[in-house]
Design a protein around this motif. Structure first.
Motif, PDB file in Angstrom:
ATOM      1  N   MET A  98     -10.435  -8.354 -13.086  1.00  0.00           N
ATOM      2  CA  MET A  98     -10.838  -8.471 -11.849  1.00  0.00           C
ATOM      3  C   MET A  98      -9.688  -8.983 -10.918  1.00  0.00           C
ATOM      4  SD  MET A  98     -14.237  -7.748 -11.441  1.00  0.00           S
ATOM      5  CE  MET A  98     -14.490  -8.659 -10.070  1.00  0.00           C
ATOM      6  N   ASN A  99      -8.832  -9.887 -11.274  1.00  0.00           N
ATOM      7  CA  ASN A  99      -7.957 -10.283 -10.510  1.00  0.00           C
ATOM      8  C   ASN A  99      -6.773  -9.270 -10.097  1.00  0.00           C
ATOM      9  OD1 ASN A  99      -9.303 -12.783 -10.102  1.00  0.00           O
ATOM     10  ND2 ASN A  99      -8.212 -13.953 -11.689  1.00  0.00           N
ATOM     11  N   SER A 100      -6.633  -8.583 -11.209  1.00  0.00           N
ATOM     12  CA  SER A 100      -5.402  -7.486 -11.045  1.00  0.00           C
ATOM     13  C   SER A 100      -5.893  -6.320 -10.016  1.00  0.00           C
ATOM     14  CB  SER A 100      -5.394  -6.905 -12.515  1.00  0.00           C
ATOM     15  OG  SER A 100      -6.456  -6.222 -13.013  1.00  0.00           O
ATOM     16  N   ARG A 101      -7.138  -6.233  -9.924  1.00  0.00           N
ATOM     17  CA  ARG A 101      -7.389  -5.065  -8.865  1.00  0.00           C
ATOM     18  C   ARG A 101      -7.676  -5.778  -7.558  1.00  0.00           C
ATOM     19  NH1 ARG A 101     -12.377  -2.128 -12.187  1.00  0.00           N
ATOM     20  NH2 ARG A 101     -11.094  -1.227 -13.882  1.00  0.00           N
ATOM     21  N   ARG A 102      -7.618  -6.905  -7.420  1.00  0.00           N
ATOM     22  CA  ARG A 102      -7.949  -7.752  -6.023  1.00  0.00           C
ATOM     23  C   ARG A 102      -6.782  -7.329  -5.077  1.00  0.00           C
ATOM     24  NH1 ARG A 102      -9.509 -13.670  -6.409  1.00  0.00           N
ATOM     25  NH2 ARG A 102     -11.110 -12.733  -7.338  1.00  0.00           N
ATOM     26  N   PRO A 103      -5.546  -7.149  -5.250  1.00  0.00           N
ATOM     27  CA  PRO A 103      -4.283  -6.773  -4.411  1.00  0.00           C
ATOM     28  C   PRO A 103      -4.681  -5.491  -3.827  1.00  0.00           C
ATOM     29  CG  PRO A 103      -3.501  -7.945  -6.110  1.00  0.00           C
ATOM     30  CD  PRO A 103      -4.781  -7.652  -6.694  1.00  0.00           C
ATOM     31  N   ALA A 104      -5.038  -4.511  -4.776  1.00  0.00           N
ATOM     32  CA  ALA A 104      -5.213  -3.016  -4.291  1.00  0.00           C
ATOM     33  C   ALA A 104      -6.395  -3.137  -3.373  1.00  0.00           C
ATOM     34  CB  ALA A 104      -5.676  -2.269  -5.559  1.00  0.00           C
ATOM     35  N   THR A 105      -7.486  -3.950  -3.748  1.00  0.00           N
ATOM     36  CA  THR A 105      -8.818  -3.742  -3.064  1.00  0.00           C
ATOM     37  C   THR A 105      -8.424  -4.407  -1.362  1.00  0.00           C
ATOM     38  OG1 THR A 105     -10.068  -4.055  -5.039  1.00  0.00           O
ATOM     39  CG2 THR A 105     -10.835  -4.760  -2.674  1.00  0.00           C
ATOM     40  N   VAL A 106      -7.666  -5.585  -1.300  1.00  0.00           N
ATOM     41  CA  VAL A 106      -7.048  -5.801  -0.277  1.00  0.00           C
ATOM     42  C   VAL A 106      -6.198  -4.984   0.511  1.00  0.00           C
ATOM     43  CG1 VAL A 106      -5.788  -7.716   0.873  1.00  0.00           C
ATOM     44  CG2 VAL A 106      -7.217  -8.358  -1.184  1.00  0.00           C
ATOM     45  N   ASP A 107      -5.426  -4.196  -0.044  1.00  0.00           N
ATOM     46  CA  ASP A 107      -4.545  -3.209   0.683  1.00  0.00           C
ATOM     47  C   ASP A 107      -5.562  -1.994   1.142  1.00  0.00           C
ATOM     48  OD1 ASP A 107      -1.910  -3.380  -1.608  1.00  0.00           O
ATOM     49  OD2 ASP A 107      -2.397  -4.601   0.115  1.00  0.00           O
ATOM     50  N   ARG A 108      -6.499  -1.590   0.479  1.00  0.00           N
ATOM     51  CA  ARG A 108      -7.176  -0.759   0.776  1.00  0.00           C
ATOM     52  C   ARG A 108      -8.164  -1.024   1.924  1.00  0.00           C
ATOM     53  NH1 ARG A 108      -8.749   1.599  -5.141  1.00  0.00           N
ATOM     54  NH2 ARG A 108      -6.841   2.597  -5.643  1.00  0.00           N
ATOM     55  N   ALA A 109      -8.761  -2.312   2.073  1.00  0.00           N
ATOM     56  CA  ALA A 109      -9.292  -2.613   2.929  1.00  0.00           C
ATOM     57  C   ALA A 109      -8.412  -2.753   4.219  1.00  0.00           C
ATOM     58  CB  ALA A 109     -10.085  -4.218   2.872  1.00  0.00           C
ATOM     59  N   ALA A 110      -7.472  -3.119   4.186  1.00  0.00           N
ATOM     60  CA  ALA A 110      -6.311  -3.232   5.288  1.00  0.00           C
ATOM     61  C   ALA A 110      -6.150  -1.700   5.902  1.00  0.00           C
ATOM     62  CB  ALA A 110      -4.997  -3.716   4.870  1.00  0.00           C
ATOM     63  N   TRP A 111      -6.041  -0.901   5.064  1.00  0.00           N
ATOM     64  CA  TRP A 111      -5.733   0.607   5.551  1.00  0.00           C
ATOM     65  C   TRP A 111      -7.058   1.073   5.975  1.00  0.00           C
ATOM     66  CZ3 TRP A 111      -3.881   2.231  -0.233  1.00  0.00           C
ATOM     67  CH2 TRP A 111      -2.576   1.612  -0.338  1.00  0.00           C
ATOM     68  N   ASP A 112      -8.114   0.594   5.679  1.00  0.00           N
ATOM     69  CA  ASP A 112      -9.483   1.043   6.385  1.00  0.00           C
ATOM     70  C   ASP A 112      -9.461   0.486   7.607  1.00  0.00           C
ATOM     71  OD1 ASP A 112     -10.345   2.739   4.196  1.00  0.00           O
ATOM     72  OD2 ASP A 112     -11.477   1.107   3.239  1.00  0.00           O
ATOM     73  N   ALA A 113      -8.703  -0.537   7.949  1.00  0.00           N
ATOM     74  CA  ALA A 113      -8.940  -1.303   9.256  1.00  0.00           C
ATOM     75  C   ALA A 113      -7.944  -0.725  10.247  1.00  0.00           C
ATOM     76  CB  ALA A 113      -8.743  -2.668   9.108  1.00  0.00           C
ATOM     77  N   LEU A 114      -7.037   0.323   9.662  1.00  0.00           N
ATOM     78  CA  LEU A 114      -6.083   0.770  10.764  1.00  0.00           C
ATOM     79  C   LEU A 114      -6.710   1.885  11.372  1.00  0.00           C
ATOM     80  CD1 LEU A 114      -3.115   1.247   7.911  1.00  0.00           C
ATOM     81  CD2 LEU A 114      -3.281  -0.346   9.889  1.00  0.00           C
ATOM     82  N   PRO A 115      -6.159   1.990  12.696  1.00  0.00           N
ATOM     83  CA  PRO A 115      -6.504   3.015  13.715  1.00  0.00           C
ATOM     84  C   PRO A 115      -6.304   4.449  13.295  1.00  0.00           C
ATOM     85  CG  PRO A 115      -5.030   1.862  14.748  1.00  0.00           C
ATOM     86  CD  PRO A 115      -5.214   1.187  13.443  1.00  0.00           C
ATOM     87  N   GLY A 116      -5.000   4.808  12.332  1.00  0.00           N
ATOM     88  CA  GLY A 116      -4.645   5.587  12.033  1.00  0.00           C
ATOM     89  C   GLY A 116      -5.135   6.113  10.909  1.00  0.00           C
ATOM     90  N   MET A 117      -4.761   7.624  10.311  1.00  0.00           N
ATOM     91  CA  MET A 117      -5.256   8.266   8.890  1.00  0.00           C
ATOM     92  C   MET A 117      -4.378   7.854   8.053  1.00  0.00           C
ATOM     93  SD  MET A 117      -6.803  11.873  10.621  1.00  0.00           S
ATOM     94  CE  MET A 117      -5.365  12.213  11.420  1.00  0.00           C
ATOM     95  N   VAL A 118      -4.719   7.360   6.768  1.00  0.00           N
ATOM     96  CA  VAL A 118      -3.991   7.095   5.567  1.00  0.00           C
ATOM     97  C   VAL A 118      -4.629   7.648   4.556  1.00  0.00           C
ATOM     98  CG1 VAL A 118      -3.049   4.898   4.393  1.00  0.00           C
ATOM     99  CG2 VAL A 118      -3.417   4.869   6.899  1.00  0.00           C
ATOM    100  N   VAL A 119      -3.733   8.306   3.470  1.00  0.00           N
ATOM    101  CA  VAL A 119      -4.064   8.704   2.118  1.00  0.00           C
ATOM    102  C   VAL A 119      -3.018   8.084   1.165  1.00  0.00           C
ATOM    103  CG1 VAL A 119      -2.795  10.944   2.569  1.00  0.00           C
ATOM    104  CG2 VAL A 119      -4.538  10.700   0.683  1.00  0.00           C
TER     105      VAL A 119
END
Length: 357
Positions: free
Chosen positions: A1-22
Protein backbone atom coordinates in the motif's frame (compact mmCIF):
# COMPACT_ATOMS: atom_id res chain seq x y z
CA UNK A 1 0.00 0.00 0.00
CA UNK A 2 2.72 2.45 0.98
CA UNK A 3 4.75 1.69 -2.17
CA UNK A 4 1.85 2.79 -4.38
CA UNK A 5 1.09 5.98 -2.43
CA UNK A 6 3.63 8.23 -4.19
CA UNK A 7 2.26 7.18 -7.57
CA UNK A 8 -1.27 7.84 -6.36
CA UNK A 9 -0.27 11.28 -5.14
CA UNK A 10 1.44 12.05 -8.47
CA UNK A 11 -1.60 11.00 -10.43
CA UNK A 12 -3.89 13.07 -8.26
CA UNK A 13 -1.66 16.06 -8.86
CA UNK A 14 -1.75 15.41 -12.59
CA UNK A 15 -5.53 15.25 -12.52
CA UNK A 16 -5.56 18.68 -10.89
CA UNK A 17 -3.51 20.21 -13.70
CA UNK A 18 -5.41 22.39 -16.23
CA UNK A 19 -3.37 20.83 -19.03
CA UNK A 20 -3.58 17.39 -20.61
CA UNK A 21 -1.14 14.74 -19.30
CA UNK A 22 -0.49 11.12 -20.29
CA UNK A 23 2.06 8.72 -18.74
CA UNK A 24 3.41 6.12 -21.15
CA UNK A 25 5.72 3.18 -20.65
CA UNK A 26 8.73 2.48 -22.84
CA UNK A 27 6.56 0.55 -25.32
CA UNK A 28 4.07 3.41 -25.69
CA UNK A 29 1.25 1.96 -23.60
CA UNK A 30 -0.69 4.50 -21.55
CA UNK A 31 -0.31 3.97 -17.80
CA UNK A 32 -2.31 7.00 -16.78
CA UNK A 33 -4.44 9.65 -18.48
CA UNK A 34 -5.54 12.66 -16.49
CA UNK A 35 -9.10 13.94 -16.40
CA UNK A 36 -8.43 16.95 -18.65
CA UNK A 37 -7.15 14.73 -21.45
CA UNK A 38 -10.07 12.32 -21.09
CA UNK A 39 -12.50 15.24 -21.28
CA UNK A 40 -10.80 16.54 -24.41
CA UNK A 41 -10.95 13.08 -26.00
CA UNK A 42 -14.57 12.70 -24.84
CA UNK A 43 -13.83 9.26 -23.44
CA UNK A 44 -13.55 7.73 -20.03
CA UNK A 45 -9.94 7.64 -18.75
CA UNK A 46 -10.01 3.83 -18.61
CA UNK A 47 -10.83 3.68 -22.34
CA UNK A 48 -7.59 5.49 -23.15
CA UNK A 49 -5.24 3.18 -21.23
CA UNK A 50 -2.93 0.69 -22.89
CA UNK A 51 -2.83 1.34 -26.62
CA UNK A 52 -6.41 2.51 -26.87
CA UNK A 53 -5.30 6.14 -27.01
CA UNK A 54 -3.56 5.42 -30.33
CA UNK A 55 -6.96 5.03 -31.96
CA UNK A 56 -7.26 8.80 -31.85
CA UNK A 57 -4.36 9.17 -34.29
CA UNK A 58 -4.34 8.33 -37.97
CA UNK A 59 -1.77 5.87 -39.30
CA UNK A 60 0.80 8.48 -40.30
CA UNK A 61 0.56 10.43 -37.03
CA UNK A 62 0.76 7.21 -35.03
CA UNK A 63 3.90 6.15 -36.90
CA UNK A 64 5.56 9.55 -36.29
CA UNK A 65 4.80 9.45 -32.58
CA UNK A 66 5.97 5.85 -32.10
CA UNK A 67 9.25 6.76 -33.82
CA UNK A 68 9.73 9.65 -31.40
CA UNK A 69 9.00 7.43 -28.41
CA UNK A 70 11.49 4.83 -29.60
CA UNK A 71 14.26 7.44 -29.74
CA UNK A 72 14.27 7.96 -25.96
CA UNK A 73 14.94 11.68 -26.53
CA UNK A 74 12.79 14.59 -25.46
CA UNK A 75 10.60 15.75 -28.35
CA UNK A 76 7.93 18.20 -29.41
CA UNK A 77 5.62 17.53 -32.33
CA UNK A 78 2.22 18.71 -33.57
CA UNK A 79 -0.14 15.99 -34.82
CA UNK A 80 -3.78 15.80 -35.92
CA UNK A 81 -6.12 14.21 -33.43
CA UNK A 82 -9.44 12.57 -34.35
CA UNK A 83 -12.02 14.05 -32.04
CA UNK A 84 -15.61 13.07 -31.47
CA UNK A 85 -18.09 13.54 -34.30
CA UNK A 86 -15.36 13.23 -36.94
CA UNK A 87 -13.80 16.58 -36.03
CA UNK A 88 -10.05 16.88 -36.34
CA UNK A 89 -8.02 18.77 -33.78
CA UNK A 90 -4.34 19.60 -33.76
CA UNK A 91 -2.49 18.59 -30.62
CA UNK A 92 1.06 19.58 -29.69
CA UNK A 93 2.93 16.82 -27.87
CA UNK A 94 5.86 17.62 -25.55
CA UNK A 95 7.49 14.44 -24.30
CA UNK A 96 10.04 14.06 -21.50
CA UNK A 97 11.86 10.71 -21.16
CA UNK A 98 12.38 9.69 -17.52
CA UNK A 99 15.28 7.28 -17.55
CA UNK A 100 14.95 6.41 -13.85
CA UNK A 101 11.45 5.03 -14.28
CA UNK A 102 11.75 4.26 -18.02
CA UNK A 103 8.55 6.12 -18.66
CA UNK A 104 7.37 8.98 -20.85
CA UNK A 105 5.69 11.99 -19.31
CA UNK A 106 3.82 13.77 -22.11
CA UNK A 107 2.08 17.13 -21.93
CA UNK A 108 -0.51 17.83 -24.62
CA UNK A 109 -1.83 21.17 -25.80
CA UNK A 110 -4.77 21.88 -28.09
CA UNK A 111 -3.30 23.91 -30.96
CA UNK A 112 -6.38 23.80 -33.18
CA UNK A 113 -7.13 27.52 -32.92
CA UNK A 114 -3.57 28.43 -33.82
CA UNK A 115 -3.60 25.99 -36.73
CA UNK A 116 -6.82 27.49 -38.05
CA UNK A 117 -5.37 30.99 -37.88
CA UNK A 118 -2.21 29.74 -39.57
CA UNK A 119 -4.23 28.00 -42.26
CA UNK A 120 -6.33 31.11 -42.90
CA UNK A 121 -3.23 33.29 -43.05
CA UNK A 122 -1.61 30.86 -45.48
CA UNK A 123 -4.73 30.87 -47.64
CA UNK A 124 -4.80 34.67 -47.67
CA UNK A 125 -1.10 34.80 -48.54
CA UNK A 126 -1.67 32.32 -51.35
CA UNK A 127 -4.58 34.39 -52.67
CA UNK A 128 -2.53 37.57 -52.49
CA UNK A 129 0.33 35.86 -54.32
CA UNK A 130 -2.09 34.64 -57.01
CA UNK A 131 -3.48 38.15 -57.41
CA UNK A 132 -0.06 39.82 -57.48
CA UNK A 133 1.28 37.38 -60.07
CA UNK A 134 -1.64 37.94 -62.43
CA UNK A 135 -2.01 41.72 -62.53
CA UNK A 136 -0.34 43.51 -65.48
CA UNK A 137 1.92 45.48 -63.13
CA UNK A 138 5.35 44.80 -61.64
CA UNK A 139 5.08 44.87 -57.83
CA UNK A 140 7.73 44.85 -55.11
CA UNK A 141 8.15 45.93 -51.51
CA UNK A 142 11.45 47.15 -50.02
CA UNK A 143 12.27 47.71 -46.36
CA UNK A 144 13.25 51.32 -45.64
CA UNK A 145 16.01 50.54 -43.14
CA UNK A 146 18.28 48.62 -45.53
CA UNK A 147 16.42 48.73 -48.89
CA UNK A 148 16.18 44.93 -48.94
CA UNK A 149 13.37 43.37 -50.95
CA UNK A 150 10.71 41.71 -48.81
CA UNK A 151 8.27 40.78 -51.57
CA UNK A 152 8.11 40.77 -55.37
CA UNK A 153 5.58 39.36 -57.77
CA UNK A 154 6.61 37.00 -60.52
CA UNK A 155 6.64 39.67 -63.24
CA UNK A 156 8.91 42.00 -61.24
CA UNK A 157 11.38 39.26 -60.37
CA UNK A 158 11.59 37.89 -63.92
CA UNK A 159 12.02 41.36 -65.38
CA UNK A 160 15.23 41.72 -63.37
CA UNK A 161 16.50 38.21 -64.09
CA UNK A 162 15.53 36.29 -60.95
CA UNK A 163 12.50 34.64 -59.33
CA UNK A 164 10.09 35.66 -56.58
CA UNK A 165 11.92 33.63 -53.93
CA UNK A 166 15.54 34.40 -54.77
CA UNK A 167 14.90 38.15 -54.95
CA UNK A 168 13.89 38.35 -51.27
CA UNK A 169 16.75 39.81 -49.23
CA UNK A 170 18.46 41.51 -52.17
CA UNK A 171 18.98 45.25 -52.01
CA UNK A 172 17.53 47.77 -54.42
CA UNK A 173 20.92 48.20 -56.10
CA UNK A 174 21.38 44.43 -56.39
CA UNK A 175 18.09 44.10 -58.23
CA UNK A 176 18.08 47.02 -60.69
CA UNK A 177 21.82 47.67 -60.91
CA UNK A 178 24.05 50.29 -59.31
CA UNK A 179 23.84 52.77 -62.21
CA UNK A 180 20.03 52.81 -62.19
CA UNK A 181 19.99 52.88 -58.40
CA UNK A 182 22.26 55.94 -58.28
CA UNK A 183 20.09 57.65 -60.90
CA UNK A 184 16.84 57.34 -58.94
CA UNK A 185 18.28 57.50 -55.41
CA UNK A 186 17.35 61.20 -54.94
CA UNK A 187 13.69 60.40 -55.64
CA UNK A 188 13.78 57.43 -53.28
CA UNK A 189 15.25 59.51 -50.46
CA UNK A 190 12.72 62.29 -51.11
CA UNK A 191 9.88 59.78 -50.92
CA UNK A 192 11.16 58.35 -47.62
CA UNK A 193 11.94 61.74 -46.07
CA UNK A 194 8.68 63.50 -46.98
CA UNK A 195 6.54 60.34 -47.07
CA UNK A 196 5.08 61.36 -50.40
CA UNK A 197 4.53 59.25 -53.50
CA UNK A 198 7.04 59.73 -56.31
CA UNK A 199 7.02 58.66 -59.94
CA UNK A 200 9.40 58.70 -62.85
CA UNK A 201 10.02 57.15 -66.26
CA UNK A 202 13.14 55.44 -67.45
CA UNK A 203 14.37 53.11 -70.15
CA UNK A 204 15.10 49.48 -69.32
CA UNK A 205 17.61 47.71 -71.62
CA UNK A 206 16.73 44.11 -72.47
CA UNK A 207 19.06 41.12 -72.94
CA UNK A 208 18.12 40.94 -76.65
CA UNK A 209 19.31 44.51 -77.19
CA UNK A 210 15.87 46.11 -77.30
CA UNK A 211 14.67 48.79 -74.89
CA UNK A 212 11.53 48.91 -72.79
CA UNK A 213 10.01 52.09 -71.39
CA UNK A 214 8.71 51.83 -67.85
CA UNK A 215 6.77 54.13 -65.54
CA UNK A 216 7.67 53.66 -61.87
CA UNK A 217 5.58 54.69 -58.86
CA UNK A 218 7.07 54.70 -55.35
CA UNK A 219 4.54 54.64 -52.51
CA UNK A 220 5.71 55.04 -48.89
CA UNK A 221 4.58 52.61 -46.19
CA UNK A 222 4.03 54.67 -43.04
CA UNK A 223 3.73 52.95 -39.64
CA UNK A 224 1.40 53.76 -36.78
CA UNK A 225 4.09 55.89 -35.11
CA UNK A 226 4.57 57.97 -38.25
CA UNK A 227 7.84 56.36 -39.30
CA UNK A 228 8.56 55.18 -42.83
CA UNK A 229 8.68 51.40 -42.72
CA UNK A 230 9.17 50.63 -46.38
CA UNK A 231 8.22 51.44 -49.93
CA UNK A 232 5.89 49.82 -52.43
CA UNK A 233 7.15 49.79 -56.02
CA UNK A 234 4.64 49.63 -58.87
CA UNK A 235 5.96 49.51 -62.45
CA UNK A 236 3.92 49.76 -65.65
CA UNK A 237 5.28 48.89 -69.08
CA UNK A 238 4.51 51.87 -71.33
CA UNK A 239 6.67 50.72 -74.25
CA UNK A 240 3.79 50.47 -76.75
CA UNK A 241 2.65 54.01 -75.92
CA UNK A 242 6.10 55.51 -76.38
CA UNK A 243 6.67 53.58 -79.61
CA UNK A 244 3.29 54.76 -80.91
CA UNK A 245 4.20 58.37 -80.11
CA UNK A 246 7.53 57.92 -81.86
CA UNK A 247 5.79 56.46 -84.93
CA UNK A 248 3.40 59.43 -85.09
CA UNK A 249 6.29 61.90 -84.88
CA UNK A 250 8.23 60.09 -87.58
CA UNK A 251 5.13 59.98 -89.79
CA UNK A 252 4.60 63.70 -89.36
CA UNK A 253 8.23 64.37 -90.19
CA UNK A 254 8.02 62.26 -93.35
CA UNK A 255 4.82 64.05 -94.42
CA UNK A 256 6.42 67.44 -93.80
CA UNK A 257 9.48 66.47 -95.87
CA UNK A 258 7.25 65.23 -98.68
CA UNK A 259 5.18 68.41 -98.73
CA UNK A 260 8.21 70.67 -98.77
CA UNK A 261 9.90 68.63 -101.48
CA UNK A 262 6.80 68.43 -103.74
CA UNK A 263 6.73 70.55 -106.93
CA UNK A 264 2.98 70.82 -106.61
CA UNK A 265 1.17 73.21 -104.37
CA UNK A 266 -0.76 71.51 -101.59
CA UNK A 267 -3.47 73.16 -99.49
CA UNK A 268 -5.26 71.73 -96.45
CA UNK A 269 -8.55 73.28 -95.44
CA UNK A 270 -11.35 72.47 -93.05
CA UNK A 271 -14.82 74.01 -92.83
CA UNK A 272 -13.84 76.68 -95.33
CA UNK A 273 -10.61 77.74 -93.65
CA UNK A 274 -7.11 76.98 -94.80
CA UNK A 275 -5.25 75.01 -92.16
CA UNK A 276 -1.96 74.60 -93.96
CA UNK A 277 -0.06 74.63 -97.24
CA UNK A 278 3.39 73.78 -98.39
CA UNK A 279 6.18 76.14 -99.39
CA UNK A 280 5.36 75.82 -103.07
CA UNK A 281 2.04 77.62 -102.57
CA UNK A 282 3.10 79.85 -99.70
CA UNK A 283 6.14 81.15 -101.50
CA UNK A 284 4.44 81.28 -104.90
CA UNK A 285 1.67 83.39 -103.46
CA UNK A 286 4.07 86.00 -102.23
CA UNK A 287 3.94 84.70 -98.66
CA UNK A 288 6.71 84.10 -96.21
CA UNK A 289 7.11 80.44 -96.96
CA UNK A 290 6.15 79.33 -93.48
CA UNK A 291 3.38 77.00 -94.64
CA UNK A 292 0.81 78.32 -92.19
CA UNK A 293 -2.85 78.51 -93.11
CA UNK A 294 -4.96 81.58 -93.77
CA UNK A 295 -7.56 82.95 -91.43
CA UNK A 296 -9.92 84.96 -93.65
CA UNK A 297 -13.01 83.70 -95.50
CA UNK A 298 -13.64 84.05 -99.19
CA UNK A 299 -17.23 85.06 -98.70
CA UNK A 300 -18.43 82.06 -100.68
CA UNK A 301 -17.39 83.71 -104.02
CA UNK A 302 -15.69 81.72 -106.73
CA UNK A 303 -12.43 83.34 -107.74
CA UNK A 304 -9.39 82.41 -109.71
CA UNK A 305 -6.17 84.12 -108.70
CA UNK A 306 -2.73 83.65 -110.05
CA UNK A 307 0.41 83.62 -108.01
CA UNK A 308 2.19 86.91 -107.61
CA UNK A 309 5.01 85.67 -109.75
CA UNK A 310 2.65 84.46 -112.50
CA UNK A 311 3.71 80.85 -112.10
CA UNK A 312 0.20 79.49 -112.56
CA UNK A 313 -3.15 79.02 -110.87
CA UNK A 314 -5.06 76.34 -109.05
CA UNK A 315 -8.69 77.42 -109.17
CA UNK A 316 -9.70 74.47 -111.35
CA UNK A 317 -7.89 72.05 -109.13
CA UNK A 318 -9.69 73.34 -106.07
CA UNK A 319 -13.00 73.10 -107.84
CA UNK A 320 -12.37 69.42 -108.50
CA UNK A 321 -12.89 68.64 -104.78
CA UNK A 322 -15.99 70.80 -104.44
CA UNK A 323 -14.20 73.75 -102.85
CA UNK A 324 -14.18 77.26 -104.18
CA UNK A 325 -11.03 78.04 -105.94
CA UNK A 326 -9.05 81.17 -105.49
CA UNK A 327 -6.90 81.30 -102.41
CA UNK A 328 -3.60 82.87 -103.19
CA UNK A 329 -3.16 86.49 -102.44
CA UNK A 330 -0.15 88.56 -101.84
CA UNK A 331 -0.48 88.14 -98.09
CA UNK A 332 -0.89 84.37 -98.31
CA UNK A 333 -4.23 84.38 -96.45
CA UNK A 334 -7.66 83.29 -97.51
CA UNK A 335 -10.25 80.59 -97.21
CA UNK A 336 -12.18 78.22 -99.42
CA UNK A 337 -15.88 77.81 -99.70
CA UNK A 338 -17.97 75.16 -97.99
CA UNK A 339 -17.85 72.71 -100.85
CA UNK A 340 -16.23 70.02 -98.61
CA UNK A 341 -15.60 69.70 -94.91
CA UNK A 342 -11.92 68.90 -95.10
CA UNK A 343 -9.60 68.06 -97.95
CA UNK A 344 -6.27 68.77 -99.55
CA UNK A 345 -6.42 70.70 -102.82
CA UNK A 346 -3.48 70.86 -105.13
CA UNK A 347 -2.43 73.60 -107.57
CA UNK A 348 -0.29 72.58 -110.49
CA UNK A 349 2.12 75.20 -111.77
CA UNK A 350 1.68 74.94 -115.49
CA UNK A 351 3.16 77.62 -117.74
CA UNK A 352 0.55 79.45 -119.74
CA UNK A 353 -2.40 78.35 -117.59
CA UNK A 354 -3.88 81.06 -115.43
CA UNK A 355 -6.93 79.32 -114.09
CA UNK A 356 -9.10 79.74 -117.19
CA UNK A 357 -11.61 77.30 -115.66
Amino acid sequence: MNSRRPATVDRAAWDALPGMVVLLDAAGDALHVNTTLATFARREPARLLGRSWQELLDADSRRQLIERLAGRQDFAVSLPWAGAGGETAWVEWSGRWRADTRQWLCLLHDASAGKRVESEARAQASLFRLLADNVPVLIAYYRASDFQCQFANKAYARTFGTDENAIVGKTFADVIGKAASDQIQPMVELMILHQQAASYERQLPQPDGSTRFIEVHLLPHVGEQGQTIGAFVLISDITKHRLAERAVRESEERLAKFMQASAEGIVFHKAGFITGQNITIDGGAGGTGTGTGGNATNGGQTSTNTAAGGAGGFGGAAAECGALGGILRGGGSGAVGPGCGQCACRARSIAGEVGSA
